[in-house]
Write an enzyme that holds these catalytic residues in place. Structure first.
Site, PDB file in Angstrom:
ATOM      1  N   SER A  22      37.934 -23.190  20.271  1.00  0.00           N
ATOM      2  CA  SER A  22      39.034 -22.877  21.192  1.00  0.00           C
ATOM      3  C   SER A  22      38.595 -22.861  22.648  1.00  0.00           C
ATOM      4  O   SER A  22      38.084 -21.859  23.144  1.00  0.00           O
ATOM      5  CB  SER A  22      39.625 -21.502  20.837  1.00  0.00           C
ATOM      6  OG  SER A  22      40.464 -21.606  19.731  1.00  0.00           O
ATOM      7  N   SER A  28      35.174 -17.304  21.384  1.00  0.00           N
ATOM      8  CA  SER A  28      35.001 -18.446  20.483  1.00  0.00           C
ATOM      9  C   SER A  28      33.878 -19.355  20.985  1.00  0.00           C
ATOM     10  O   SER A  28      33.011 -19.787  20.212  1.00  0.00           O
ATOM     11  CB  SER A  28      36.320 -19.215  20.364  1.00  0.00           C
ATOM     12  OG  SER A  28      36.123 -20.561  20.011  1.00  0.00           O
ATOM     13  N   ASN A 110      49.977 -15.293  16.217  1.00  0.00           N
ATOM     14  CA  ASN A 110      50.305 -16.670  16.578  1.00  0.00           C
ATOM     15  C   ASN A 110      51.100 -17.383  15.492  1.00  0.00           C
ATOM     16  O   ASN A 110      51.371 -18.578  15.605  1.00  0.00           O
ATOM     17  CB  ASN A 110      49.035 -17.478  16.854  1.00  0.00           C
ATOM     18  CG  ASN A 110      48.162 -16.835  17.895  1.00  0.00           C
ATOM     19  OD1 ASN A 110      47.047 -16.421  17.615  1.00  0.00           O
ATOM     20  ND2 ASN A 110      48.669 -16.714  19.113  1.00  0.00           N
ATOM     21  N   GLU A 171      52.809 -20.792  21.134  1.00  0.00           N
ATOM     22  CA  GLU A 171      51.760 -19.983  20.489  1.00  0.00           C
ATOM     23  C   GLU A 171      52.321 -18.717  19.843  1.00  0.00           C
ATOM     24  O   GLU A 171      51.589 -17.768  19.553  1.00  0.00           O
ATOM     25  CB  GLU A 171      50.662 -19.650  21.498  1.00  0.00           C
ATOM     26  CG  GLU A 171      49.946 -20.886  22.045  1.00  0.00           C
ATOM     27  CD  GLU A 171      48.811 -21.419  21.155  1.00  0.00           C
ATOM     28  OE1 GLU A 171      48.075 -20.623  20.567  1.00  0.00           O
ATOM     29  OE2 GLU A 171      48.668 -22.659  21.073  1.00  0.00           O
ATOM     30  N   HIS A 244      45.960 -16.232  25.719  1.00  0.00           N
ATOM     31  CA  HIS A 244      47.301 -15.770  25.326  1.00  0.00           C
ATOM     32  C   HIS A 244      47.632 -14.560  26.196  1.00  0.00           C
ATOM     33  O   HIS A 244      46.729 -13.784  26.562  1.00  0.00           O
ATOM     34  CB  HIS A 244      47.326 -15.305  23.858  1.00  0.00           C
ATOM     35  CG  HIS A 244      47.171 -16.403  22.865  1.00  0.00           C
ATOM     36  ND1 HIS A 244      46.355 -16.301  21.758  1.00  0.00           N
ATOM     37  CD2 HIS A 244      47.744 -17.617  22.785  1.00  0.00           C
ATOM     38  CE1 HIS A 244      46.427 -17.415  21.057  1.00  0.00           C
ATOM     39  NE2 HIS A 244      47.262 -18.231  21.656  1.00  0.00           N
ATOM     40  N   ASP A 246      48.820 -11.842  25.264  1.00  0.00           N
ATOM     41  CA  ASP A 246      48.510 -10.556  24.613  1.00  0.00           C
ATOM     42  C   ASP A 246      47.047 -10.141  24.795  1.00  0.00           C
ATOM     43  O   ASP A 246      46.613  -9.121  24.272  1.00  0.00           O
ATOM     44  CB  ASP A 246      48.917 -10.546  23.128  1.00  0.00           C
ATOM     45  CG  ASP A 246      48.083 -11.451  22.239  1.00  0.00           C
ATOM     46  OD1 ASP A 246      47.153 -12.104  22.742  1.00  0.00           O
ATOM     47  OD2 ASP A 246      48.377 -11.509  21.030  1.00  0.00           O
ATOM     48  N   ASN A 359      35.644 -14.194  17.447  1.00  0.00           N
ATOM     49  CA  ASN A 359      36.395 -15.434  17.635  1.00  0.00           C
ATOM     50  C   ASN A 359      37.568 -15.202  18.593  1.00  0.00           C
ATOM     51  O   ASN A 359      38.489 -16.010  18.669  1.00  0.00           O
ATOM     52  CB  ASN A 359      36.931 -15.940  16.289  1.00  0.00           C
ATOM     53  CG  ASN A 359      36.113 -17.116  15.763  1.00  0.00           C
ATOM     54  OD1 ASN A 359      35.505 -17.852  16.541  1.00  0.00           O
ATOM     55  ND2 ASN A 359      36.111 -17.300  14.453  1.00  0.00           N
ATOM     56  N   CYS A 365      45.915  -9.437  17.686  1.00  0.00           N
ATOM     57  CA  CYS A 365      45.983 -10.833  17.228  1.00  0.00           C
ATOM     58  C   CYS A 365      46.180 -10.906  15.725  1.00  0.00           C
ATOM     59  O   CYS A 365      46.766 -11.842  15.206  1.00  0.00           O
ATOM     60  CB  CYS A 365      44.685 -11.571  17.513  1.00  0.00           C
ATOM     61  SG  CYS A 365      44.268 -11.721  19.226  1.00  0.00           S
TER      62      CYS A 365
HETATM   63  O1  SUG Z   1      43.612 -19.305  18.928  1.00  0.00           O
HETATM   64  N1  SUG Z   1      40.436 -18.173  17.922  1.00  0.00           N
HETATM   65  C1  SUG Z   1      41.856 -17.920  18.085  1.00  0.00           C
HETATM   66  C2  SUG Z   1      42.091 -16.492  18.491  1.00  0.00           C
HETATM   67  C3  SUG Z   1      43.535 -16.134  18.461  1.00  0.00           C
HETATM   68  C4  SUG Z   1      43.807 -14.816  19.071  1.00  0.00           C
HETATM   69  N2  SUG Z   1      45.190 -14.543  19.028  1.00  0.00           N
HETATM   70  C5  SUG Z   1      45.887 -13.847  19.953  1.00  0.00           C
HETATM   71  N3  SUG Z   1      45.404 -13.616  21.149  1.00  0.00           N
HETATM   72  N4  SUG Z   1      47.074 -13.486  19.651  1.00  0.00           N
HETATM   73  C6  SUG Z   1      42.458 -18.888  19.108  1.00  0.00           C
HETATM   74  O2  SUG Z   1      41.776 -19.192  20.092  1.00  0.00           O
HETATM   75  C7  SUG Z   1      38.530 -19.508  17.283  1.00  0.00           C
HETATM   76  C8  SUG Z   1      38.117 -20.279  16.058  1.00  0.00           C
HETATM   77  C9  SUG Z   1      36.716 -20.795  16.119  1.00  0.00           C
HETATM   78  O3  SUG Z   1      36.235 -21.079  17.231  1.00  0.00           O
HETATM   79  O4  SUG Z   1      36.107 -20.954  15.038  1.00  0.00           O
HETATM   80  C10 SUG Z   1      40.028 -19.283  17.341  1.00  0.00           C
HETATM   81  O5  SUG Z   1      40.778 -20.100  16.884  1.00  0.00           O
END
Ligand code: SUG
Length: 442
Positions: A22, A28, A110, A171, A244, A246, A359, A365
């Protein structure tokens, strides 16, 4: 009739790993390639659900998705048995395969945007699965998310995700806040977007939500225009890693708790919310100044990626924050100050979701908020409702099927696929999802 906000948490799947997938999500990127602990991750998620359930809140569960995602791999030209596709894809297209292995559906915030029946013109609960089109690994979630939501909420209107195109990048609830006097009454829905879908892309990290996606959802959810607010994220927030909204803002009931730098125009946002709430309630703005919590600390410690909940019997709201918030000086000091003040937040509790946090996924989340009245709650698929007996079964299921450790090399071996499918097949029985819930079962 009673109406409550239920939290539906994403059960963390057996392929939980650190793919570094990401862009713009600092955790991440920084943790890419670490050895993951899927069993600990799933158990941490289950403990959080148990904590909320025992606090007297309505708690639900959304199942993980099938990974690898063969429909994507087959569309990308891989043929043969699942095992042949698995091996060929890792050899010929390892980057694609990493995306097809991600357990990212755990971040249920999400999964969809949700409008409760109190806000919609037809008096029905509306959900739109997010197309998550900005990130490849997340863009493959929505067909199965739709199925999961239709199974969990058979009485609701579950829309199709918006077209998978940059103009409609969506999202879900991570960029959506509902404010209200009481859960069962008319609310104000706030849609936060990072860019105009028709404008040129901004330099720097991607903005994942467009104004056009938010507007389309508000229309199909049949929301009242006068009770709907749109606000632009600030560039400063996105560039500091708020992929995001949030990550820098959370709201509940009348309170909006956010960082000073979260929005492009905070004065306008406040005026718009006040005018949308006219005759319903007086909004409370709890703004955290940069001077007390620099945005870098807020994002690193995930102060705002907390759940802001009304615990039965408590007069003020409770913030359910990650342990990382307690470990950061600035955010911990701010939490202490919040509780000592006579503001809307009376308590901060810390939960351990470290595996997900690495992550970029905090307590907020991991859950999708769905305000439901008693009649609707009774119609939720029983297997999607948290209970202590289901908790025991799921804990046992995780301990039986999940690996303790998963390294970047481990996910290239077909045994992880075989183990996962066996686990998910069993899960469809535990959660009463039907015997054709996953693509591999069809
Ligand atoms: O979409 N991380 C997710 C985290 C989502 C967090 N959600 C909210 N803030 N609501 C993203 O970035 C990382 C996966 C990886 O790198 O293996 C990831 O998808």
């Amino acid at each position: 009739m009673q109406t409550h906000e239920a939290n539906f948490d994403g059960l963390i799947g057996p392929t939980h790993n650190y793919g570094g997938l990401s862009d713009g999500n600092l955790a991440s990127a920084n943790n890419a390639g670490l050895v993951a602990r899927p069993r600990a991750a799933a158990l941490q998620g289950l403990e959080k659900m148990k904590t909320m359930h025992e606090a007297g809140l309505w708690q639900g569960i959304l199942p993980p998705q099938q990974r690898p995602h063969f429909p994507t791999l087959r569309r990308a030209g891989f043929e043969g048995s699942d095992k042949q596709v698995f091996e060929a894809a890792w050899k010929q297209a390892p980057r694609l395969m990493k995306n097809a292995m991600s357990a990212s559906s755990m971040w249920a915030a999400n999964a969809a945007t949700v409008s409760p029946s109190a806000d919609t013109a037809d008096g029905k609960l509306h959900l739109t699965p997010a197309n998550l089109s900005t990130m490849l690994h997340r863009s493959i979630e929505h067909p199965q998310t739709q199925r999961a939501l239709e199974t969990a909420f058979p009485f609701a209107t579950v829309h199709q995700a918006l077209p998978e195109q940059s103009v409609f990048a969506d999202e879900g609830a991570a960029n959506h806040v509902r404010l209200c006097e009481s859960r069962g009454g008319q609310g104000v829905e706030l849609f936060v977007y990072g860019r105009d879908g028709y404008a040129a892309h901004r330099p720097g990290y991607p903005a994942r939500q467009t104004l056009q996606a938010s507007q389309a959802i508000a229309r199909s959810h049949r929301l009242m225009g006068s009770r709907t607010v749109y606000a632009l994220q600030s560039d400063a927030a996105i560039d500091a890693g708020a992929f995001h909204n949030d990550v820098v803002c959370v709201g509940a009931l009348q309170t909006l708790f956010y960082h000073e730098l979260a929005f492009a125009d905070t004065k306008q946002l406040q005026a718009d919310i006040r005018s949308a709430a006219k005759g319903l309630f007086e909004p409370i703005f709890e703004e955290v100044p940069t001077a007390e919590v620099p945005i870098e600390d807020a994002i690193k410690a995930y102060l705002f990626n907390s759940m802001l909940v009304q615990i039965p019997g408590e007069s003020r709201l409770t913030l359910i924050a990650p342990l990382e918030t307690a470990e950061n000086k600035a955010t911990k000091t701010y939490c202490d100050k919040l509780v000592a003040s006579n503001g809307p937040i009376g308590e901060v509790r810390f939960v351990d979701v470290r595996q997900s946090m690495r992550n970029g996924g905090g307590p907020a989340c991991l859950r999708l908020r769905v305000a439901l009245n008693q009649t609707e709650w009774e119609q939720v698929n029983p297997g999607n409702k948290f209970s202590l007996s289901l908790y025991d079964e799921l804990k046992h299921w995780v301990e039986k099927h999940y690996r303790e450790k998963l390294s970047p090399e481990d996910i290239c071996h077909p045994s992880i696929m075989e183990e996962s499918f066996l686990a998910l097949d069993e899960l469809t029985k535990l959660m009463q999802l039907g015997s054709d819930f996953y693509p591999f079962q069809r």
